[in-house]
Design a protein around this motif. Structure first.
Motif, PDB file in Angstrom:
ATOM      1  N   UNK A 134      21.013-113.703 115.131  1.00 57.16           N
ATOM      2  CA  UNK A 134      19.863-113.767 116.028  1.00 57.16           C
ATOM      3  C   UNK A 134      18.629-114.289 115.300  1.00 57.16           C
ATOM      4  N   UNK A 135      18.452-113.838 114.054  1.00 53.82           N
ATOM      5  CA  UNK A 135      17.281-114.263 113.282  1.00 53.82           C
ATOM      6  C   UNK A 135      17.312-115.759 112.999  1.00 53.82           C
ATOM      7  N   UNK A 136      18.505-116.299 112.756  1.00 53.69           N
ATOM      8  CA  UNK A 136      18.638-117.740 112.551  1.00 53.69           C
ATOM      9  C   UNK A 136      18.128-118.487 113.778  1.00 53.69           C
ATOM     10  N   UNK A 137      18.559-118.049 114.962  1.00 61.37           N
ATOM     11  CA  UNK A 137      18.124-118.707 116.196  1.00 61.37           C
ATOM     12  C   UNK A 137      16.612-118.556 116.400  1.00 61.37           C
ATOM     13  N   UNK A 138      16.084-117.395 116.065  1.00 57.22           N
ATOM     14  CA  UNK A 138      14.643-117.155 116.219  1.00 57.22           C
ATOM     15  C   UNK A 138      13.826-118.049 115.286  1.00 57.22           C
ATOM     16  N   UNK A 139      14.289-118.171 114.049  1.00 60.29           N
ATOM     17  CA  UNK A 139      13.573-119.002 113.068  1.00 60.29           C
ATOM     18  C   UNK A 139      13.591-120.470 113.508  1.00 60.29           C
ATOM     19  N   UNK A 167      24.955-121.411 107.113  1.00 55.51           N
ATOM     20  CA  UNK A 167      24.949-122.876 107.085  1.00 55.51           C
ATOM     21  C   UNK A 167      25.807-123.444 108.208  1.00 55.51           C
ATOM     22  N   UNK A 168      26.957-122.812 108.438  1.00 52.90           N
ATOM     23  CA  UNK A 168      27.844-123.271 109.517  1.00 52.90           C
ATOM     24  C   UNK A 168      27.209-123.047 110.886  1.00 52.90           C
ATOM     25  N   UNK A 169      26.606-121.872 111.078  1.00 52.45           N
ATOM     26  CA  UNK A 169      25.945-121.565 112.350  1.00 52.45           C
ATOM     27  C   UNK A 169      24.743-122.482 112.592  1.00 52.45           C
ATOM     28  N   UNK A 170      24.052-122.817 111.511  1.00 50.67           N
ATOM     29  CA  UNK A 170      22.869-123.690 111.641  1.00 50.67           C
ATOM     30  C   UNK A 170      23.256-125.067 112.148  1.00 50.67           C
ATOM     31  N   UNK A 171      24.441-125.533 111.747  1.00 46.32           N
ATOM     32  CA  UNK A 171      24.990-126.797 112.247  1.00 46.32           C
ATOM     33  C   UNK A 171      23.979-127.939 112.138  1.00 46.32           C
ATOM     34  N   UNK A 172      23.316-127.997 110.988  1.00 49.30           N
ATOM     35  CA  UNK A 172      22.358-129.065 110.669  1.00 49.30           C
ATOM     36  C   UNK A 172      21.074-129.034 111.512  1.00 49.30           C
ATOM     37  N   UNK A 173      20.866-127.931 112.250  1.00 51.16           N
ATOM     38  CA  UNK A 173      19.610-127.812 113.015  1.00 51.16           C
ATOM     39  C   UNK A 173      18.453-127.397 112.113  1.00 51.16           C
ATOM     40  N   UNK A 174      18.774-126.802 110.960  1.00 52.91           N
ATOM     41  CA  UNK A 174      17.765-126.353 110.011  1.00 52.91           C
ATOM     42  C   UNK A 174      18.423-126.375 108.628  1.00 52.91           C
ATOM     43  N   UNK A 175      17.641-126.642 107.605  1.00 55.54           N
ATOM     44  CA  UNK A 175      18.174-126.670 106.229  1.00 55.54           C
ATOM     45  C   UNK A 175      18.291-125.242 105.705  1.00 55.54           C
ATOM     46  N   UNK A 176      19.452-124.888 105.201  1.00 53.15           N
ATOM     47  CA  UNK A 176      19.641-123.593 104.544  1.00 53.15           C
ATOM     48  C   UNK A 176      19.545-123.825 103.038  1.00 53.15           C
ATOM     49  N   UNK A 177      18.468-123.302 102.434  1.00 57.64           N
ATOM     50  CA  UNK A 177      18.191-123.533 101.016  1.00 57.64           C
ATOM     51  C   UNK A 177      18.543-122.282 100.205  1.00 57.64           C
ATOM     52  N   UNK A 178      19.603-122.333  99.391  1.00 60.32           N
ATOM     53  CA  UNK A 178      19.970-121.183  98.579  1.00 60.32           C
ATOM     54  C   UNK A 178      18.941-120.932  97.476  1.00 60.32           C
ATOM     55  N   UNK A 179      18.560-119.673  97.317  1.00 63.05           N
ATOM     56  CA  UNK A 179      17.628-119.315  96.263  1.00 63.05           C
ATOM     57  C   UNK A 179      17.686-117.827  95.996  1.00 63.05           C
TER      58      UNK A 179
END
Length: 224
Positions: A134-139, A167-179
């Motif tokens: 849910x947070x991924x979609x909200x962001x 990363x898979x759920x984001x499906x290139x809609x947003x960059x997932x940056x590991x840190x």
């Protein structure tokens, strides 16, 4: 062949210069490493901006601790964004949560809108959200371009399965940056596991100081 890039979290002027001189693509300017990074002093930001030709993002975080802010702290965050925009920074890094661990969409949207055309990264507040999906979609809805996360682990290795999932759920809609605990000793495994082209985030600090190690930056870049 993936074209991954490297962002260095810089807690002082020296680190920013080291990052640029050793091939980093971008810095995240902050202070107070022991607090996990807070909004940098404006004078420091001026000095770094004058010196750097690579991109410079600035963290907007008024204090350490949790990511639930008072009205006064929120006003401070808005004022900081307005001030740093005058410096022609290249982006902002922040994240506000509600007390229940969900993303505060109203306040985050307001800051993203205030940033205007400058890209915004939702920082490691994502590592303590109560519901990752849910947070991924909200962001994404708030207009952020990147999420900086360790995959809710103490470090990126511990969080690798969540990083892959997000990363898979984001499906290139947003960059997932590991840190978070990213080092030259684990970058190869991370680079293998995360299929999408992305930024990697590290302080590149290998001792008890708060300054980046140039050799560590080179070693990480060798894998990207």
């Amino acid at each position: 062949m993936k074209k991954n890039q490297l962002e260095i979290a810089c807690f002082n002027f020296e680190s920013a210069v080291i990052a640029q001189e050793n091939g980093a693509h971008r810095i995240e300017l902050c202070e107070n490493m022991q607090l996990g990074g807070t909004t940098p002093n404006y004078i420091l930001a001026v000095k770094v901006r004058e010196q750097l030709s690579i991109k410079m993002h600035v963290i907007i975080r008024p204090r350490g601790g949790d990511f639930v802010y008072t009205d006064e702290e929120f006003v401070e965050m808005k004022q900081d964004i307005k001030q740093f925009k005058k410096l022609q920074v290249d982006g902002f890094v922040f994240g506000i949560l509600n007390e229940d661990g969900s993303v505060d969409k109203i306040r985050n949207k307001e800051l993203v809108n205030l940033a205007g055309s400058l890209p915004c990264t939702f920082h490691r507040a994502f590592d303590v959200v109560i519901n990752v999906e849910q947070s991924l979609e909200d962001v994404i809805e708030c207009g952020f371009e990147t999420i900086l996360t360790s995959g809710q682990g103490i470090n990126v290795l511990e969080g690798i399965s969540i990083l892959q999932k997000v990363q898979k759920l984001a499906d290139e809609r947003i960059v997932i940056m590991p840190g978070g605990g990213l080092r030259s000793t684990n970058i190869e495994l991370l680079e293998e596991k995360l299929k999408e082209e992305t930024f990697f985030h590290t302080s590149a600090i290998t001792d008890h100081s708060d300054t980046a190690n140039p050799e560590e930056i080179k070693a990480i870049l060798a894998y990207l």
